[in-house]
Write a protein that holds these residues in place. Structure first.
Motif, PDB file in Angstrom:
ATOM      1  N   UNK A  17       0.874  -1.176   0.000  1.00  0.00           N
ATOM      2  CA  UNK A  17       0.000   0.000   0.000  1.00  0.00           C
ATOM      3  C   UNK A  17       0.915   1.231   0.000  1.00  0.00           C
ATOM      4  N   UNK A  18       0.518   2.222  -0.764  1.00  0.00           N
ATOM      5  CA  UNK A  18       1.316   3.449  -0.797  1.00  0.00           C
ATOM      6  C   UNK A  18       0.389   4.641  -0.887  1.00  0.00           C
ATOM      7  N   UNK A  19       0.554   5.558   0.026  1.00  0.00           N
ATOM      8  CA  UNK A  19      -0.245   6.786  -0.020  1.00  0.00           C
ATOM      9  C   UNK A  19       0.705   7.956   0.221  1.00  0.00           C
ATOM     10  N   UNK A  20       0.701   8.883  -0.732  1.00  0.00           N
ATOM     11  CA  UNK A  20       1.576  10.047  -0.606  1.00  0.00           C
ATOM     12  C   UNK A  20       0.736  11.294  -0.369  1.00  0.00           C
TER      13      UNK A  20
END
Lengths: 143, 972
Positions: A17-20
Motif C-alpha cells: 500500500x502506498x499513499x503520498x
C-alpha cells in the motif's frame, strides 16, 4: 504538513500500500520506495524505529512480515507516529478481524479508506476507531 | 456476491493477488504486472463492462501504479467511475484519481464538476468522499469553484462533514493563503465545535496559522490550555482513548500549539505551567504513547518561558529516557537533551556517559542524533574533539545527503570556534578532501574569504600566518590523487594569491605545482581556469617586483594548450597571461595589485569606454541599440515571440485568438541592427568585451571583476569567524533568573522528592564511572570538561538550589495554589465548554477502575457478545465448527495446514519481538493472553472470516505455500 507518506511493504520489499501526501512522479516514488525500504529492512530489531532520510524522517514498525513506513517532517513526534501506525493496525484489525497481509491485498481500497479517514493534508485528524470505521461500515451496508 | 464467492471479486483478481503475493523477486513481480497491463489495456475499453467488473479493473490499475508501472491508459476510466451513483463505486473512483493524478493534471477539469455536484449531495458519505478529493486535487485555480460550498459545509449537521470541510479549507490555505484569508476566523469557530473530532481536526490548521503568526492567537492560550485540561481529565468520549491514555494524539497537538504560543512569552507561559505539569505527572512512562506525550511535554517546556519546576521534571524524564534500554527512548532522550541544554547547560554533564554510549552505538540513527546534540553544545573548549569525531564519521558514511550536512556543520563549528589557524586549515582540508564535491560552493568561497581577510581583527601577523600555513598545507596536499574539484579551486586560488607572498617559495616552484594540477585534472575546465588565473597572478607579482620572468617549459605547454582550447574562457585567460608577460612593472602592478582580493571593485555597467565606438557606428548609419524589453515592433518571428514573451515563458496554451500583426516601421529594419546588436548586447561574461579590445590598462579591472565574480561571491555570506556563542558562565545567571519564576508559579508537590532524585542521579553516575573504561572517561572529559569533579559540584549545586526552592514554594503554595485554581475555573466557562456537555461524556471517575478485559478493548470488537469475551470456552466450542468449515470447503488443503492455521498465532509469537521497546512488549504481553480465544473468534464475524480463509485456500493461496507470511496476523 506532518506526514509525507504512508507505505506498507513486505519483507521482500514489495509494496502493499502506498499513499503520498505530496505529489511525486512515478519514477520518484519508485526510487524513494526502493531506497527507504532498503534502508529500513537492513536494520535490526534493537535499533531505533526511526531513520533519517534526506530532509525527513521515516518511522517504521514491523508486524509479522509487513513493514509500515511513515515519512514525516523533521519536527514530528516520532513516538506518536509509531503509535499512529499501531492505531492504524488496530483499526484494520477491528475491521478485518485478525488482519493479515492478504486482507490488505484483497481490500486495498478499504485499507485506503481507513487511511483517508485518519489522515488528511498530511495531518492526523481522527483517532477514534469507531469514527474511522463508521463511514466504511455504512458504505458496505449501502452496496 | 459474485458467482466466484466471498469477496465479490473474480477469480482473475484473486489470481493476480495470489501471484503478486507469491512473487519471489522484483523481476518476477514486474513480469506479472506487465502481463496484467497488457490484459487491462485490452479489456478496459471493451463496451458494456459491468460496474462491479470495472471497479475491479480500477483497483487492478491501482496495483499497477503502486508496483511502479504506468497505468495512465486507464485514468479516464477512474474519472468516469467518480460519476457513478453508487457510493462505494464513486469512492473507489475518487480514491483512484487521487492516487493517479496530481492537482495540475489535465483530467482534473473533468472531475471538478462532479465534485461540485457531490458537495451538494444529501448523502453525507458522498459529501465526505468529495471533500477527500477536494483536499488532494483542487489547485489554486479551481479553489473558487468549490470554495462557497466548502464554506457552507462548515456548518453541516454531520460532524464528519464539518471535520472534512475544515480540512478542505486548511488545504486551500496551504495552496493559496490569499484565497481564503477572509475565512480564517472559521477555524477558531470550529475549535469550539461540540464534536471532539471536529475540534481535533481544527487543531491542524490552527497549528499552521500559529506557526506563521503567533501574535494574532495569543488570546487563545487560555482556550487551548483549558481544552488540554479537559482532554487530560478524560472528558472526551472513550473511543478517543488509546492504550488507557485519554486522546493522546490530541494532547500532543495541543502541546505543540502551546509550545508555539508560550515561546518567549512569560505571560502566556504562566497559563500553561499547571496543566503541563499535571500531564507530565499523569503520563504512563511504561507505554509508548505515554512516552510520546511525555516527550511532547518536554519539547513544550523547553520552548516556553522557563519554569524551574517544570525544567526539573523534564530533566528527570530525560534521564529516564537516557537510561532506558530502548533505543527509541534513548533517541528521544538525546533529542530532548539537545532542547533543554540551551536553558540549563549543566544538565548535559549528568548524562555525559549516556551521551558517549549513544555516540558509539552502532545504530546510525542514534549516532546522528548524538552528533546533533554535540553540535549544539560545542564551545571553544571542546570543538577539537567534536569536529574531529564528526569528520571521522563523515568519512565513514556513504549517504551524500548527510555527508553534506555534517560537512557544513563541521565548517560552521570550525569557523566559529577554531582555536588556532593551523587547526582550522587542517580541519578544512580534511572536510574538503572527503566531501569537497558535496559542500555548497558558498563554503568554498567562504574559506577563500577567510584566508584572504583573516580573523577580521587588526592582527596582520596572524593573517599572514594563516595564509602561510594554508599555502604550506596545500602544497603538501596538492600532490594527492583525486581531490575534489571545489577543493582544487580553493587550492589554486590560494596558491595564486599567496603562494609567493612570504618569499618562502619561488616563482618557479608554485607554477610548477599549478601546472601539475592542471595536467592531472585536464578534464576539469574550472580547475584549469583557476590554475591559469593563479599563474597570471604569480607572474604579474613577479613582474611588479621587478624580477625577470621565465616561463617554465610545462607552463609554456599548458598555456599553449589553453590558447587552442575550445573554451573561450580558458583561451581568454591564456591570452591575458601572454599579454601580461610583455608588460612593464608599472602596468603589472595596476593590473594585478598584490593582495587586493578584498578590495571593492567598482563596475560601471554603462561601459563608457565604448562610447566612442558606438558614436562612430551611429554616425556611419547604424541603428541605435534597443534594449531587449523594448524590442517589440520588429518584424521577424523572434519579435513576435518577445511580444508574447510572457506566455511563451510559461509554456501554457493560449486560448484567445492572436492579435493582428502590427504595422512595421520601415526605418526599424536595417541590416546593421543585427550586427551591432550582437556586438553590443551585454554578455554575462565580461571577458568577452576584453576580447574585442587590446589588452590595455582597462583590461585588468574587467578581467579581475570577472574572476572575482566567479570565485568570490561573498555578498550575503554571514561572517561567523570569532563570534562568541554561549559562554560557560551561563548557568549561574540562569539559576538566578529561574528563582524568581519559581516564586511566581508554585508547583506544590514534587519539590522534595525531586531534590532527592537529584541525589540519586549524581550517586548513580558516580557509581557508573567506576566501571567505565578510561578512554570513555577521557572522551567525556574532553567533551564536557572535568568529569567526576564537576559531577560532585553539580550535585551539591543542585542540592543547594532545590533547598532554596523549598521554602519559597511552600510559602506561596497555599496562597498561590488557591488563586491559580480559581483562575482555571474561571476560564473554563468560555468557548470550549461545549466539550463538557458532550453527549457521551463519560464519568471521569470510572476511568480509573477499568476491568482488565476492557483494557484490551483495542483488540476486541465492541460488537461482540460479552459472553465471547468472558470465556475461552466459547472459543473452544467454536473450534469444531471451524474444522467442519474447512473440511467442507478446503478441497486441496492437507491436514497439516489446518493445524497450521490454528497454531499460526502461536508460532509467530516472535512477531512482536520486532519491537525493542519494553513498553510495547508489555502491551502485547497482555494481548497474547487473550489471543487463543481471539484466534478462534476471528474478528467481528467469525464464520465469515473463516470462509475467507477457506476461500483463498481454494484459490490456491495456502499458508503453506510460497509465501506463508501472507496469512500471518499482523497483530500476532
Amino acid at each position: 504538513m506532518g506526514i509525507r507518506f504512508v507505505l506498507m511493504v513486505n519483507k521482500q520489499g514489495q509494496t502493499r500500500l502506498a499513499q503520498y501526501y505530496e505529489y511525486l512522479t512515478l519514477e520518484e516514488r519508485r526510487a524513494l520506495e526502493a531506497e527507504i525500504v532498503r534502508k529500513c529492512l537492513a536494520r535490526t530489531d534493537q535499533q531505533c524505529s526511526f531513520v533519517e532520510h534526506r530532509n525527513y524522517k521515516i518511522i517504521y514498525r514491523r508486524y509479522a512480515s509487513l513493514f509500515f513506513l511513515v515519512g514525516v517532517d523533521v519536527e514530528e513526534n516520532e513516538l506518536a507516529i509509531l503509535e499512529f501506525i499501531h492505531l492504524l493496525v488496530e483499526t484494520m484489525d477491528r475491521h478485518f478481524g485478525n488482519v493479515c497481509e492478504l486482507d490488505i491485498m484483497f481490500h486495498l481500497e478499504k485499507a485506503h479508506f481507513m487511511l483517508e479517514e485518519m489522515v488528511m493534508n498530511g495531518c492526523l485528524i481522527e483517532t477514534s476507531k469507531s469514527n474511522i470505521l463508521a463511514p466504511i461500515q455504512l458504505m458496505e451496508k449501502a452496496s | 456476491m459474485g458467482s466466484q464467492g466471498g469477496f465479490g471479486q473474480s477469480k482473475e483478481f484473486l489470481d493476480l493477488i495470489k501471484s503478486i503475493g507469491e512473487a519471489r523477486s522484483k523481476a518476477e513481480e514486474d513480469r506479472i504486472v506487465l502481463h496484467e497491463i497488457e490484459m487491462l489495456k485490452r479489456r478496459i475499453s471493451e463496451p458494456d463492462i459491468p460496474k462491479r467488473k470495472m471497479k475491479e479493473y480500477i483497483i487492478r490499475l491501482v496495483y499497477v501504479e503502486m508496483l511502479g508501472h504506468d497505468a495512465s491508459f486507464g485514468y479516464i476510466h477512474a474519472v468516469k467511475m467518480t460519476h457513478d451513483d453508487n457510493i462505494h463505486l464513486k469512492r473507489t473512483g475518487y480514491l483512484a484519481v487521487t492516487l493517479f493524478l496530481n492537482e495540475d493534471h489535465d483530467l482534473i477539469i473533468l472531475i471538478v464538476n462532479t465534485i461540485q455536484k457531490d458537495l451538494k449531495s444529501d448523502n453525507y458519505l458522498v459529501v465526505c468522499a468529495a471533500l477527500n478529493v477536494v483536499c488532494k486535487l483542487i489547485n489554486e485555480e479551481t479553489i473558487p469553484a468549490v470554495l462557497p460550498q466548502v464554506v457552507e459545509l462548515l456548518g453541516h449537521q454531520k460532524e464528519a462533514v464539518r471535520k472534512k470541510a475544515v480540512m478542505a479549507l486548511h488545504r486551500f490555505y496551504q495552496r493559496s493563503p490569499s484565497s481564503v484569508n477572509h475565512l480564517i476566523s472559521n477555524f477558531q469557530k470550529r475549535l469550539c465545535d461540540n464534536d471532539p473530532g471536529v475540534m481535533g481536526a481544527t487543531l491542524c490548521p490552527l497549528f499552521d496559522l500559529i506557526t506563521i503568526d503567533v501574535n494574532s492567537y495569543k488570546d487563545l492560550v487560555a482556550t487551548f490550555a483549558s481544552i488540554l485540561k479537559q482532554v487530560a481529565e478524560r472528558r472526551l468520549p472513550k473511543s478517543y482513548d488509546y492504550h488507557q491514555m485519554p486522546a493522546p494524539f490530541i494532547q500532543i497537538k495541543l502541546l505543540k500549539i502551546l509550545a508555539l504560543l508560550g515561546s518567549g512569552d512569560k505571560k502566556a507561559s504562566e497559563q500553561m505551567y499547571t496543566i503541563v505539569s499535571d500531564i507530565m505527572r499523569k503520563c504512563d512512562s511504561t507505554s509508548n504513547i505515554g512516552n510520546a506525550v511525555l516527550y511532547e511535554c518536554i519539547c513544550c517546556i523547553s520552548s516556553i518561558h522557563p519554569n524551574p519546576k517544570l525544567l526539573e521534571s523534564a530533566a528527570d524524564a530525560i534521564s529516564k529516557f537516557l537510561k532506558s534500554d530502548s533505543h527509541n527512548l534513548k533517541y528521544l532522550g538525546i533529542d530532548t537533551l539537545g532542547r533543554l541544554i540551551k536553558l540549563s547547560p549543566e544538565i548535559a554533564e549528568q548524562h555525559q556517559l549516556a551521551v558517549i554510549d549513544c555516540l558509539e552505538d552502532p545504530d546510525d540513527t542514534l549516532k546522528r542524533k548524538t552528533f546533533e546534540l554535540l553540535f549544539k553544545m560545542t564551545k571553544s573548549s571542546n570543538v577539537e574533539v567534536i569536529v574531529d569525531r564528526m569528520i571521522d564519521y563523515m568519512i565513514s558514511i556513504n549517504d551524500n545527503h548527510y555527508k553534506t550536512e555534517i560537512a557544513s556543520r563541521c565548517v560552521e563549528l570550525a569557523e566559529q570556534f577554531a582555536p588556532s589557524n593551523q587547526w582550522f586549515i587542517q580541519t578544512m582540508n580534511r572536510v574538503f578532501e572527503h566531501a569537497g564535491d558535496l559542500v555548497n560552493a558558498k563554503v568554498a568561497h567562504n574559506l577563500m574569504r577567510i584566508i584572504a581577510e583573516g580573523f577580521g581583527g587588526d592582527d596582520d601577523t596572524a593573517d599572514t600566518q594563516l595564509r602561510s600555513s594554508a599555502v604550506e598545507s596545500y602544497l603538501r596536499i596538492v600532490g594527492e590523487p583525486k581531490l575534489p574539484s571545489t577543493f582544487l579551486q580553493v587550492i589554486c586560488w590560494v596558491l595564486g594569491e599567496y603562494g609567493t607572498a612570504d618569499g618562502k617559495y619561488s616563482a618557479s616552484y608554485i607554477p610548477g605545482k599549478l601546472c601539475d594540477v592542471a595536467e592531472a585534472y585536464s578534464t576539469d575546465d574550472t580547475v584549469k581556469a583557476y590554475a591559469i588565473s593563479a599563474l597570471v597572478k604569480i607572474y604579474s607579482f613577479e613582474i611588479a617586483a621587478g624580477r625577470k620572468v621565465d616561463l617554465l617549459p610545462e607552463c609554456q605547454s599548458f598555456v599553449e594548450e589553453l590558447l587552442a582550447s575550445h573554451s573561450t574562457d580558458l583561451q581568454q585567460r591564456a591570452y591575458e597571461l601572454q599579454a601580461i608577460l610583455g608588460l612593464d612593472a608599472h602596468a603589472a602592478t595596476s593590473i594585478m595589485p598584490m593582495d587586493a582580493s578584498c578590495e571593492d571593485i567598482e563596475i560601471d555597467k554603462s561601459l563608457p569606454f565604448l562610447n566612442g565606438y558606438v558614436q562612430q557606428s551611429l554616425e556611419k548609419g547604424a541603428h541605435p541599440y534597443i534594449p531587449e524589453n523594448e524590442r517589440s515592433g520588429m518584424i521577424d518571428v523572434s519579435s513576435f515571440r518577445s511580444q508574447e514573451q510572457h506566455e511563451a515563458s510559461t509554456h501554457a496554451l493560449r486560448f484567445e485568438a492572436y492579435e493582428l500583426p502590427q504595422p512595421v516601421m520601415p526605418s526599424r529594419i536595417s541590416p546593421i541592427v543585427q550586427a551591432s546588436s550582437s556586438e553590443l548586447v551585454p554578455v554575462p561574461e565580461p571577458s568577452y568585451h576584453a576580447e574585442m579590445h587590446q589588452v590595455a590598462a582597462s583590461l585588468p579591472s574587467v578581467s579581475d571583476t570577472g574572476s572575482l565574480e566567479l570565485k568570490l561571491k561573498l555578498d550575503g555570506v554571514q561572517r561567523k569567524w570569532g563570534k562568541p556563542t554561549y559562554s560557560s558562565a551561563a548557568p549561574s545567571t540562569s539559576n538566578a533568573g529561574t528563582h524568581k519564576i519559581q516564586n511566581g508559579a508554585p508547583q506544590p508537590d514534587g519539590v522534595i522528592s525531586s531534590s532527592s532524585r537529584a541525589h540519586d542521579i549524581s550517586y548513580d553516575s558516580r557509581r557508573q564511572q567506576i566501571e567505565i573504561s578510561p578512554e570513555k572517561q577521557k572522551l567525556a572529559a574532553s567533551l564536557f570538561g572535568a568529569t567526576s569533579k564537576s559531577d560532585k559540584r553539580q550535585s551539591s549545586a543542585s542540592q543547594k538550589v532545590s533547598k532554596t526552592h523549598i521554602p519559597a514554594a511552600e510559602k506561596s503554595h497555599l496562597a498561590m495554589n488557591a488563586t491559580s485554581d480559581t483562575a482555571v475555573i474561571e476560564k473554563t466557562p468560555q468557548p470550549p465548554p461545549d466539550l463538557l456537555d458532550l453527549g457521551e461524556a463519560t464519568v471521569s471517575g470510572s476511568a480509573q477502575s477499568v476491568d482488565p478485559f476492557k483494557q484490551l478493548e483495542g483488540l476486541l470488537d465492541l460488537n461482540q457478545d460479552t459472553s465471547t469475551i468472558n470465556s475461552s470456552i466459547v472459543g473452544a466450542s467454536r473450534a469444531p465448527d471451524i474444522m467442519s468449515l474447512l473440511g467442507e470447503t478446503a478441497l486441496n488443503v492437507q491436514g497439516d495446514s489446518v493445524a497450521n492455521l490454528l497454531s499460526a498465532g502461536r508460532d509467530d509469537a516472535n512477531l512482536l519481538s520486532g519491537f525493542s521497546n519494553t513498553p510495547v512488549r508489555n502491551d502485547h504481553g497482555g494481548c497474547t493472553l487473550v489471543n487463543p480465544t481471539q484466534q478462534l473468534i476471528k474478528g467481528p464475524n467469525a464464520k465469515e472470516s473463516l470462509e475467507k480463509d477457506a476461500l483463498v485456500r481454494q484459490m490456491g493461496v495456502t499458508p503453506a505455500g510460497q509465501n506463508p507470511n501472507l496469512f500471518r496476523d499482523l497483530l500476532g
